[in-house]
Write an enzyme that holds these catalytic residues in place. Sequence first.
Site, PDB file in Angstrom:
ATOM      1  N   CYS A   1       0.084   3.808   2.781  1.00  0.00           N
ATOM      2  CA  CYS A   1       0.567   3.297   4.074  1.00  0.00           C
ATOM      3  C   CYS A   1       2.028   3.692   4.294  1.00  0.00           C
ATOM      4  CB  CYS A   1       0.442   1.775   4.129  1.00  0.00           C
ATOM      5  SG  CYS A   1      -1.242   1.152   4.043  1.00  0.00           S
TER       6      CYS A   1
ATOM      7  N   CYS B   1       0.832  -1.214   0.000  1.00  0.00           N
ATOM      8  CA  CYS B   1       0.000   0.000   0.000  1.00  0.00           C
ATOM      9  C   CYS B   1       0.865   1.262   0.000  1.00  0.00           C
ATOM     10  CB  CYS B   1      -0.927  -0.033   1.217  1.00  0.00           C
ATOM     11  SG  CYS B   1      -1.697   1.544   1.622  1.00  0.00           S
TER      12      CYS B   1
END
Length: 273
Positions: A37, A34
């Site tokens: 993230c 991600c």
Amino acid sequence: MGASISVDHDSFATEVIERSYEKPVLVDFFATWCGPCQMLKPILEKLVQEYDFVLAKVDIDQNPDLAQTYGVQGVPDVKVVVDGQVSEGFVGVLPESQLRQLLAQLNLKSVLDEALETIYTEASLGNVEKAKSLLEDLLQHHSKNPGVILEAANFYLEVGELETAEKLLEPIQEYEKEYFVPAKTLKALILFKRSASQPGGNHELDQQFRQAVQAVLEENYKLALQQFLAIVSQDRRYKDDGARKAMLAIFDILGDDHPLTKDYRKQLTRVLY
């Protein structure tokens, strides 16, 4: 200072739920693939060095049961746990300023804020040298923290060490949007402080210019803009176009959306063209 830990199914109850009775826990549900993230991670890691909370990191691919239990549908998803109660925090990436607001709502105070409060308290008591020593130590340990740099520049501005303040602000670049605007404001105030300290000359507009500068330092921006505009109207060349430059500096202090900025920017344009 808080703690940053990795948590899985086996340790969640102990490291998150039980520890939340001692201090707030932010649970960062993330995935290694991600992108957002990876953007959020260093911000959270930075803040846990300043605030007394637990950052519990949960890899959803390794712990799909935890993600399902706590309703994680997209990452990053940060939950807030206090006194055993799990509540929604936010999904996605928030700017650092909003994350600090979230921590403030949890009654957490940055150790940097506490250190700065001590510094300003010492200065207000007249212990300026002690305050400067504490500030220099803080800068040494947080030399790349723009927030600390801004506070330090503001301190040196207040005590009249304008060159030191100016030098501190130099590394802050325009792409650092959160810090560049306040840096521009401080640079503008340095300009006016420096102007106020210069000896008066013999030009007929000198007194009016000094009065306008003093109005800025007293935060009477409307009066200052009126006087600077009058100077621009009379003599554009005065102080190497100093009155116009002063108006632009006030616009930096007030911001583009301030009513005075909008009004006097139009008036300045009419005078110039």
